[in-house]
Design a protein around this motif. Structure first.
Motif, PDB file in Angstrom:
ATOM      1  N   ALA A 247       0.817  -1.209  -0.032  1.00 52.33           N
ATOM      2  CA  ALA A 247       0.000  -0.137  -0.032  1.00 52.33           C
ATOM      3  C   ALA A 247       1.005   1.118  -0.163  1.00 52.33           C
ATOM      4  N   ARG A 248       0.861   2.056  -1.035  1.00 52.27           N
ATOM      5  CA  ARG A 248       1.668   3.302  -1.035  1.00 52.27           C
ATOM      6  C   ARG A 248       0.867   4.492  -1.083  1.00 52.27           C
ATOM      7  N   SER A 249       1.371   5.497  -0.446  1.00 49.75           N
ATOM      8  CA  SER A 249       0.722   6.853  -0.194  1.00 49.75           C
ATOM      9  C   SER A 249       1.829   8.013   0.047  1.00 49.75           C
ATOM     10  N   GLY A 250       1.641   8.688  -0.696  1.00 49.80           N
ATOM     11  CA  GLY A 250       2.706   9.925  -0.373  1.00 49.80           C
ATOM     12  C   GLY A 250       4.221   9.271  -0.418  1.00 49.80           C
ATOM     13  N   GLY A 251       4.939   9.658   0.525  1.00 49.88           N
ATOM     14  CA  GLY A 251       6.512   9.185   0.721  1.00 49.88           C
ATOM     15  C   GLY A 251       6.430   7.926   1.350  1.00 49.88           C
ATOM     16  N   VAL A 252       5.578   7.091   1.626  1.00 45.00           N
ATOM     17  CA  VAL A 252       5.663   5.863   2.270  1.00 45.00           C
ATOM     18  C   VAL A 252       5.000   4.710   1.679  1.00 45.00           C
ATOM     19  N   VAL A 253       5.640   3.611   1.731  1.00 43.79           N
ATOM     20  CA  VAL A 253       5.143   2.395   1.168  1.00 43.79           C
ATOM     21  C   VAL A 253       5.000   1.338   2.407  1.00 43.79           C
ATOM     22  N   VAL A 254       3.900   0.713   2.363  1.00 39.51           N
ATOM     23  CA  VAL A 254       3.350  -0.086   3.580  1.00 39.51           C
ATOM     24  C   VAL A 254       3.515  -1.725   3.031  1.00 39.51           C
ATOM     25  N   THR A 255       4.286  -2.458   3.553  1.00 36.94           N
ATOM     26  CA  THR A 255       4.039  -4.100   2.919  1.00 36.94           C
ATOM     27  C   THR A 255       3.243  -4.670   3.932  1.00 36.94           C
ATOM     28  N   SER A 278      -1.852  -2.448  19.414  1.00 38.78           N
ATOM     29  CA  SER A 278      -2.984  -2.352  20.653  1.00 38.78           C
ATOM     30  C   SER A 278      -3.471  -3.785  21.136  1.00 38.78           C
ATOM     31  N   ALA A 279      -3.619  -3.831  22.481  1.00 40.28           N
ATOM     32  CA  ALA A 279      -4.253  -4.972  23.192  1.00 40.28           C
ATOM     33  C   ALA A 279      -5.541  -5.361  22.693  1.00 40.28           C
ATOM     34  N   LYS A 280      -6.438  -4.344  22.260  1.00 48.01           N
ATOM     35  CA  LYS A 280      -7.616  -4.263  21.891  1.00 48.01           C
ATOM     36  C   LYS A 280      -7.794  -4.754  20.568  1.00 48.01           C
ATOM     37  N   CYS A 281      -6.813  -4.538  19.476  1.00 40.85           N
ATOM     38  CA  CYS A 281      -6.885  -4.480  18.090  1.00 40.85           C
ATOM     39  C   CYS A 281      -6.054  -5.592  17.585  1.00 40.85           C
ATOM     40  N   ASP A 282      -6.631  -6.245  16.644  1.00 40.34           N
ATOM     41  CA  ASP A 282      -5.547  -7.446  15.884  1.00 40.34           C
ATOM     42  C   ASP A 282      -4.994  -6.606  14.620  1.00 40.34           C
ATOM     43  N   GLY A 283      -3.934  -7.496  13.945  1.00 42.44           N
ATOM     44  CA  GLY A 283      -3.475  -6.778  12.936  1.00 42.44           C
ATOM     45  C   GLY A 283      -4.112  -5.830  12.036  1.00 42.44           C
ATOM     46  N   ALA A 284      -3.537  -5.001  11.156  1.00 39.59           N
ATOM     47  CA  ALA A 284      -4.219  -3.952  10.440  1.00 39.59           C
ATOM     48  C   ALA A 284      -4.020  -4.367   8.915  1.00 39.59           C
ATOM     49  N   SER A 285      -4.926  -3.881   8.274  1.00 40.93           N
ATOM     50  CA  SER A 285      -4.783  -3.973   6.473  1.00 40.93           C
ATOM     51  C   SER A 285      -4.718  -2.443   6.312  1.00 40.93           C
ATOM     52  N   TYR A 286      -3.838  -2.083   5.003  1.00 43.22           N
ATOM     53  CA  TYR A 286      -3.831  -0.953   4.680  1.00 43.22           C
ATOM     54  C   TYR A 286      -3.923  -0.923   3.193  1.00 43.22           C
ATOM     55  N   THR A 287      -4.745   0.430   2.706  1.00 44.87           N
ATOM     56  CA  THR A 287      -4.947   0.470   1.417  1.00 44.87           C
ATOM     57  C   THR A 287      -4.335   1.873   1.110  1.00 44.87           C
ATOM     58  N   GLY A 288      -3.659   1.876   0.051  1.00 45.60           N
ATOM     59  CA  GLY A 288      -3.000   3.178  -0.277  1.00 45.60           C
ATOM     60  C   GLY A 288      -3.676   4.135  -1.519  1.00 45.60           C
ATOM     61  N   GLY A 289      -2.905   5.009  -2.279  1.00 42.72           N
ATOM     62  CA  GLY A 289      -3.324   5.937  -3.131  1.00 42.72           C
ATOM     63  C   GLY A 289      -3.276   7.032  -2.854  1.00 42.72           C
ATOM     64  N   LYS A 290      -4.269   8.132  -3.155  1.00 43.28           N
ATOM     65  CA  LYS A 290      -4.038   9.758  -2.722  1.00 43.28           C
ATOM     66  C   LYS A 290      -4.422   9.652  -0.962  1.00 43.28           C
ATOM     67  N   ALA A 291      -4.688   8.667  -0.492  1.00 42.22           N
ATOM     68  CA  ALA A 291      -4.753   8.769   1.002  1.00 42.22           C
ATOM     69  C   ALA A 291      -4.192   7.205   1.353  1.00 42.22           C
ATOM     70  N   LEU A 292      -4.133   7.149   2.655  1.00 42.42           N
ATOM     71  CA  LEU A 292      -3.646   5.885   3.266  1.00 42.42           C
ATOM     72  C   LEU A 292      -4.523   5.473   4.399  1.00 42.42           C
ATOM     73  N   ILE A 293      -5.437   4.525   4.023  1.00 38.57           N
ATOM     74  CA  ILE A 293      -6.681   3.958   4.923  1.00 38.57           C
ATOM     75  C   ILE A 293      -6.112   2.829   5.770  1.00 38.57           C
ATOM     76  N   ARG A 294      -6.492   2.645   7.020  1.00 42.86           N
ATOM     77  CA  ARG A 294      -6.245   1.355   7.818  1.00 42.86           C
ATOM     78  C   ARG A 294      -7.561   0.858   8.191  1.00 42.86           C
ATOM     79  N   VAL A 295      -7.616  -0.638   8.091  1.00 45.66           N
ATOM     80  CA  VAL A 295      -8.860  -1.117   8.515  1.00 45.66           C
ATOM     81  C   VAL A 295      -8.258  -2.170   9.543  1.00 45.66           C
ATOM     82  N   ARG A 296      -8.766  -2.447  10.852  1.00 44.14           N
ATOM     83  CA  ARG A 296      -8.425  -3.463  11.849  1.00 44.14           C
ATOM     84  C   ARG A 296      -9.614  -3.827  12.671  1.00 44.14           C
ATOM     85  N   ALA A 297      -9.519  -5.075  13.181  1.00 47.12           N
ATOM     86  CA  ALA A 297     -10.672  -5.665  13.939  1.00 47.12           C
ATOM     87  C   ALA A 297     -10.265  -5.356  15.510  1.00 47.12           C
ATOM     88  N   CYS A 298     -11.305  -4.896  16.214  1.00 43.81           N
ATOM     89  CA  CYS A 298     -11.068  -4.791  17.538  1.00 43.81           C
ATOM     90  C   CYS A 298     -12.107  -5.373  18.662  1.00 43.81           C
TER      91      CYS A 298
END
Length: 530
Positions: A247-255, A278-298
């Motif tokens: 997932a890439r957005s701006g100057g960062v790429v997230v693997t 977070s102890a309350k949230c599991d591993g997150a998934s990221y989606t890049g583009g013009k913005a960077l969005i994170r989704v995670r289960a908590c």
């Protein structure tokens, strides 16, 4: 390229090499640019299954003797007396050595004139056990269009199609597996590996082809690939070392792979920030583009807490959330909040989500606050709302044009259609009739908010078209028509990219009716000739 127009081996990794005057694997020196002889027509190719819902067809493809800088392939001769006359005239001119004059007469139709140049398909070595290699990653600069190949990256001049540079990925046995479409700062990022693990990144300067840096992605130390394992682009099995999508957005790429998410700076490959845990949230998934969005289960508590899902806008520079929207479970089971398990991010700017729960429908969030902007009505516009793109990137089947959000969707029996929603109200503005003969590709990053769509026609008699739709009413008009050879010579999942009023179609595989005579890249005008 080889003398017959087939791309040959790359120069050594590390940057483009000076090209010799002659030799296998290199194009001729720039400047000549003679056009190739007209390609021969072919009957339908045996052994190749057509696109679902598509009738088999024959077509034309580049001539085996095509020059390295492939000129536009002319459309098939029109049926009837006029077509016969043109064929006779062209045959006489070619036999008589008329050269350029013959090509001037042949390129007389508007469809032919809409093709600027083309390059043949990939003919390099495939990874073990793979007959088709599907690779995303096509970028543009002010001067070049750059393709990610299974074994490296190649750049071509926007205007002429002349090859500017070619750089192989590091390691002779390695192959590419993922490449995000974003290229801010003139840098392209490619993930690659040795067919057992997709566990390296490489960055390229898109102006020069110079390799800027490489980075190993550290996976779980106790995870080992099983004998015979090979990675598959888009595969998201969290327990397999072979998976790393970007997932890439701006100057960062997230693997995102078996080691969880890791963020790296595009400039030098150094760690950018540590994804929040977070102890309350599991591993997150990221989606890049013009913005960077994170989704995670908590969960409200680490143990026996009530579940909920978080969708957050992440600052690419810091990794911190600018806002977070919470989805809580509904219904009798009270377990599924809709996004973290099976939900997808269709677009990151504007933020459009497709939760897994059908009762939630498609949702647009306000990009500034994270509050619900609208809920699309009807909740889903067709039976199938899906993407063929890789994880970590916005859907290629959807695009925003001002406040109008357009998506390509499908009904039963492979009938495709185009739908448009108002992002503020969620109201369905219009939709086209389901059509088995068309594939719709909304074009992103177009100027003026015009709803522009590349339409691939599954027909032996009519080529693809570029259409403009009225954002409010859906009224359609054709802007350009292209030769049937454009569709016949490209794989069924060719991706459109727009730059400087030019439409580029990039093949990411070789699923054509004849892989030996396929286009890898083709440049098209976006308006009909004067």
């Amino acid at each position: 390229m080889t003398g017959n127009g087939v791309p040959g081996p790359f120069p050594p990794a590390g940057g483009p090499q000076q090209q010799p005057q002659q030799g296998f694997g290199y194009q001729q020196q720039y400047g000549g640019g003679q056009q190739p002889p007209p390609p021969a027509a072919h009957a339908p190719y045996p052994g190749q299954a057509p696109h679902p819902g598509q009738a088999p067809y024959g077509g034309q493809a580049p001539h085996p003797g095509q020059a390295p800088y492939a000129a536009p392939a002319p459309a098939p001769a029109k049926k009837g007396k006029a077509g016969l006359v043109i064929l006779l005239v062209v045959a006489l001119l070619v036999l008589g050595g008329a050269g350029v004059g013959g090509w001037f007469l042949l390129n007389g139709s508007s469809a032919d004139e809409a093709v600027l140049w083309s390059q043949p398909g990939y003919k390099g070595k495939m990874p073990p056990g793979e007959s088709v290699k599907q690779v995303e990653g096509t970028w543009t600069t002010d001067k070049a269009v750059i393709q990610t190949m299974p074994d490296g990256v190649k750049a071509y001049d926007l205007a002429t199609g002349n090859r500017l540079w070619a750089t192989r990925i590091p390691g002779d046995s390695n192959t590419t597996c993922s490449a995000p479409r974003q290229s801010e700062g003139g840098v392209g990022i490619v993930a690659y590996g040795d067919n057992k693990a997709c566990n390296h990144l490489v960055a390229y300067d898109l102006d020069t082809g110079k390799q800027l840096w490489t980075k190993e992605i550290k996976n779980k130390p106790n995870s080992k690939p099983k004998p015979g394992d090979s990675f598959t682009p888009g595969d998201t099995n969290p327990d397999d070392i072979k998976d790393n999508y970007l997932a890439r957005s701006g100057g960062v790429v997230v693997t995102q792979g078996t080691a969880g998410a890791q963020a790296f700076k595009v400039s030098d490959g150094s760690p950018a920030w540590t994804p929040e845990r977070s102890a309350k949230c599991d591993g997150a998934s990221y989606t890049g583009g013009k913005a960077l969005i994170r989704v995670r289960a908590c969960h409200t508590k680490p143990v026996l807490g009530k579940p909920y899902d978080e969708v957050s806008l992440i600052d690419p520079d810091t990794g911190k959330a600018k806002w977070t929207h919470t989805f809580r479970p509904e219904g009798e089971d009270g377990l599924d909040a809709g996004m973290a398990i099976g939900g997808r991010v269709i677009s990151t700017d504007p933020v459009v989500l497709y939760p897994e729960r059908e009762d939630m429908g498609i949702i647009a969030l306000d990009s500034e606050t994270g509050k619900i902007r609208s809920r699309f009505a009807p909740r889903t516009p067709a039976k199938y709302v899906q993407t063929w793109g890789p994880e970590g990137t916005p859907w290629m089947e959807a695009a925003a044009f001002g406040k109008t959000f357009v998506m390509s969707v499908s009904e039963a029996q492979e009938a495709n259609l185009l739908v448009a929603y108002d992002l503020d109200s969620g109201k369905l503005l219009w939709k086209t009739k389901p059509d088995k003969s068309k594939d719709f590709h909304p074009l992103v990053d177009t100027d003026g908010g015009k709803v522009l769509v590349y339409e691939r026609l599954n027909s032996s008699d009519k080529g693809p078209e570029l259409a403009e739709y009225n954002a409010a009413t859906g009224a359609r008009k054709t802007l350009a028509e292209y030769p049937t050879t454009v569709a016949h010579g490209l794989d069924l999942f060719a991706r459109p990219t727009v730059r400087k009023n030019t439409l580029f179609l990039s093949a990411i595989a070789d699923r054509t009716f004849n892989p030996n005579e396929a286009y890898g890249l083709i440049a098209l005008k976006m308006s009909a000739p004067e």
